[in-house]
Write a protein that holds these residues in place. Structure first.
Motif, PDB file in Angstrom:
ATOM      1  N   LEU A  85     -43.949 -32.738   6.914  1.00  0.00           N
ATOM      2  CA  LEU A  85     -44.044 -31.828   5.711  1.00  0.00           C
ATOM      3  C   LEU A  85     -42.714 -31.805   4.893  1.00  0.00           C
ATOM      4  CD1 LEU A  85     -46.126 -28.994   7.251  1.00  0.00           C
ATOM      5  CD2 LEU A  85     -46.903 -30.435   5.381  1.00  0.00           C
ATOM      6  N   LEU A  86     -41.579 -32.002   5.664  1.00  0.00           N
ATOM      7  CA  LEU A  86     -40.264 -31.995   5.018  1.00  0.00           C
ATOM      8  C   LEU A  86     -39.688 -33.236   5.316  1.00  0.00           C
ATOM      9  CD1 LEU A  86     -39.031 -28.509   5.794  1.00  0.00           C
ATOM     10  CD2 LEU A  86     -39.928 -29.144   3.759  1.00  0.00           C
ATOM     11  N   ALA A  87     -38.696 -33.824   4.534  1.00  0.00           N
ATOM     12  CA  ALA A  87     -38.111 -35.050   4.591  1.00  0.00           C
ATOM     13  C   ALA A  87     -36.694 -34.838   4.097  1.00  0.00           C
ATOM     14  CB  ALA A  87     -38.449 -36.428   4.182  1.00  0.00           C
ATOM     15  N   PRO A  88     -35.903 -34.132   4.943  1.00  0.00           N
ATOM     16  CA  PRO A  88     -34.575 -33.913   4.310  1.00  0.00           C
ATOM     17  C   PRO A  88     -33.668 -35.110   4.335  1.00  0.00           C
ATOM     18  CG  PRO A  88     -34.608 -33.058   6.407  1.00  0.00           C
ATOM     19  CD  PRO A  88     -36.147 -33.420   6.169  1.00  0.00           C
ATOM     20  N   GLY A  89     -32.694 -34.922   3.347  1.00  0.00           N
ATOM     21  CA  GLY A  89     -31.594 -36.047   3.319  1.00  0.00           C
ATOM     22  C   GLY A  89     -30.559 -35.561   4.641  1.00  0.00           C
ATOM     23  N   ARG A  90     -29.611 -36.692   4.730  1.00  0.00           N
ATOM     24  CA  ARG A  90     -28.845 -36.566   5.954  1.00  0.00           C
ATOM     25  C   ARG A  90     -27.272 -36.646   5.174  1.00  0.00           C
ATOM     26  NH1 ARG A  90     -30.978 -35.177  11.039  1.00  0.00           N
ATOM     27  NH2 ARG A  90     -33.206 -35.768  10.793  1.00  0.00           N
ATOM     28  N   ASP A  91     -26.330 -36.054   5.711  1.00  0.00           N
ATOM     29  CA  ASP A  91     -25.173 -36.085   5.369  1.00  0.00           C
ATOM     30  C   ASP A  91     -24.463 -37.274   6.250  1.00  0.00           C
ATOM     31  OD1 ASP A  91     -24.394 -35.151   7.641  1.00  0.00           O
ATOM     32  OD2 ASP A  91     -23.714 -33.214   6.977  1.00  0.00           O
ATOM     33  N   THR A  92     -23.268 -37.647   5.935  1.00  0.00           N
ATOM     34  CA  THR A  92     -22.326 -38.837   6.777  1.00  0.00           C
ATOM     35  C   THR A  92     -22.521 -38.463   8.368  1.00  0.00           C
ATOM     36  OG1 THR A  92     -20.168 -37.808   6.335  1.00  0.00           O
ATOM     37  CG2 THR A  92     -21.257 -39.580   4.896  1.00  0.00           C
ATOM     38  N   GLY A  93     -22.663 -37.317   8.821  1.00  0.00           N
ATOM     39  CA  GLY A  93     -22.630 -36.867  10.085  1.00  0.00           C
ATOM     40  C   GLY A  93     -23.890 -36.829  10.633  1.00  0.00           C
ATOM     41  N   GLY A  94     -24.909 -37.165   9.830  1.00  0.00           N
ATOM     42  CA  GLY A  94     -26.452 -36.998  10.288  1.00  0.00           C
ATOM     43  C   GLY A  94     -27.158 -35.681  10.253  1.00  0.00           C
ATOM     44  N   ARG A  95     -26.389 -34.654   9.780  1.00  0.00           N
ATOM     45  CA  ARG A  95     -26.970 -33.093   9.604  1.00  0.00           C
ATOM     46  C   ARG A  95     -27.918 -33.256   8.540  1.00  0.00           C
ATOM     47  NH1 ARG A  95     -21.508 -32.736  11.368  1.00  0.00           N
ATOM     48  NH2 ARG A  95     -20.941 -32.800   9.033  1.00  0.00           N
ATOM     49  N   ARG A  96     -28.935 -32.749   8.666  1.00  0.00           N
ATOM     50  CA  ARG A  96     -30.057 -32.612   7.685  1.00  0.00           C
ATOM     51  C   ARG A  96     -29.660 -31.779   6.392  1.00  0.00           C
ATOM     52  NH1 ARG A  96     -32.342 -31.612  12.433  1.00  0.00           N
ATOM     53  NH2 ARG A  96     -34.293 -32.541  12.702  1.00  0.00           N
ATOM     54  N   ARG A  97     -29.819 -32.167   5.296  1.00  0.00           N
ATOM     55  CA  ARG A  97     -28.915 -31.550   3.991  1.00  0.00           C
ATOM     56  C   ARG A  97     -30.621 -31.170   3.061  1.00  0.00           C
ATOM     57  NH1 ARG A  97     -25.223 -28.802   5.137  1.00  0.00           N
ATOM     58  NH2 ARG A  97     -25.007 -28.494   2.710  1.00  0.00           N
ATOM     59  N   TYR A  98     -30.715 -30.222   2.694  1.00  0.00           N
ATOM     60  CA  TYR A  98     -31.914 -29.855   1.685  1.00  0.00           C
ATOM     61  C   TYR A  98     -31.397 -29.513   0.268  1.00  0.00           C
ATOM     62  CZ  TYR A  98     -34.035 -29.117   6.358  1.00  0.00           C
ATOM     63  OH  TYR A  98     -34.573 -29.437   7.718  1.00  0.00           O
ATOM     64  N   GLY A  99     -32.202 -30.084  -0.438  1.00  0.00           N
ATOM     65  CA  GLY A  99     -31.842 -29.824  -1.906  1.00  0.00           C
ATOM     66  C   GLY A  99     -33.033 -29.117  -2.526  1.00  0.00           C
ATOM     67  N   ALA A 100     -32.912 -29.045  -3.877  1.00  0.00           N
ATOM     68  CA  ALA A 100     -33.810 -28.263  -4.722  1.00  0.00           C
ATOM     69  C   ALA A 100     -35.411 -28.618  -4.280  1.00  0.00           C
ATOM     70  CB  ALA A 100     -33.495 -28.316  -6.307  1.00  0.00           C
ATOM     71  N   ASP A 101     -35.667 -29.791  -4.281  1.00  0.00           N
ATOM     72  CA  ASP A 101     -37.066 -30.220  -4.013  1.00  0.00           C
ATOM     73  C   ASP A 101     -37.386 -29.548  -2.729  1.00  0.00           C
ATOM     74  OD1 ASP A 101     -37.070 -31.395  -6.443  1.00  0.00           O
ATOM     75  OD2 ASP A 101     -36.906 -33.659  -5.446  1.00  0.00           O
ATOM     76  N   ASP A 102     -36.600 -29.744  -1.634  1.00  0.00           N
ATOM     77  CA  ASP A 102     -36.982 -29.005  -0.352  1.00  0.00           C
ATOM     78  C   ASP A 102     -37.206 -27.537  -0.387  1.00  0.00           C
ATOM     79  OD1 ASP A 102     -36.655 -31.859   1.075  1.00  0.00           O
ATOM     80  OD2 ASP A 102     -34.621 -31.277   0.781  1.00  0.00           O
ATOM     81  N   LEU A 103     -36.296 -26.969  -1.176  1.00  0.00           N
ATOM     82  CA  LEU A 103     -36.820 -25.389  -1.561  1.00  0.00           C
ATOM     83  C   LEU A 103     -38.150 -25.343  -1.818  1.00  0.00           C
ATOM     84  CD1 LEU A 103     -33.528 -25.164  -1.268  1.00  0.00           C
ATOM     85  CD2 LEU A 103     -33.800 -23.283  -2.704  1.00  0.00           C
TER      86      LEU A 103
END
Length: 150
Positions: free
Chosen positions: A42-60
């Motif tokens: 249902l969600l496919a967040p991006g990842r930062d250089t450290g592999g942590r999930r990052r959520y943008g406006a589309d995710d909201l």
């Protein structure tokens, strides 16, 4: 608030994105809920250089949509199917059973409200003596299958 939980660029994160904690807090959810939704596709967040999930406006927008559809009574599997289609006929096939289920729940809730309101309006000391209560009981018992006499 930790810098990794807010908006902005933090610890290798993208500008204008949220951490999982910040997104969860924004909607009053636990972070494991977002992880579960991700595992279901249902969600496919991006990842930062450290592999942590990052959520943008589309995710909201997607989280808000999931919450609205859950409030409407749809399950996560149905929501996933719905979000995976752009075909009108397929969408209708997914939503028809959900609409029927919701109509049934609304009818049951209306019947329950009627029973409660009749109890509030009843002037009898014993609510089981109220005409509306007796009518509802008669309707319920007459629709039941009666045991065969043997």
């Amino acid at each position: 608030m930790k810098s990794s939980e807010g908006q902005g660029e933090d610890r290798g994160g993208a500008v204008g994105t949220l951490s999982i904690g910040a997104l969860a807090a924004r909607f009053g959810l636990a972070t494991h809920v977002l992880r579960h939704w991700e595992s279901m596709g249902l969600l496919a967040p991006g990842r930062d250089t450290g592999g942590r999930r990052r959520y943008g406006a589309d995710d909201l927008t997607r989280v808000a949509t999931i919450l609205i559809l859950k409030e409407a009574g749809l399950g996560l599997t149905t929501i996933r199917s719905l979000s995976a289609t752009v075909d009108r006929d397929a969408r209708h096939e997914i939503l028809r059973p959900a609409a029927e289920e919701l109509r049934s729940r609304i009818a049951a809730a209306q019947a329950s409200l009627e029973l409660i309101e009749d109890g509030l309006d009843c002037t009898y000391e014993d609510v089981t003596q109220c005409p509306n209560y007796r009518r509802l009981i008669a309707e319920r018992t007459s629709t039941r299958v009666r045991p065969e006499s043997g």
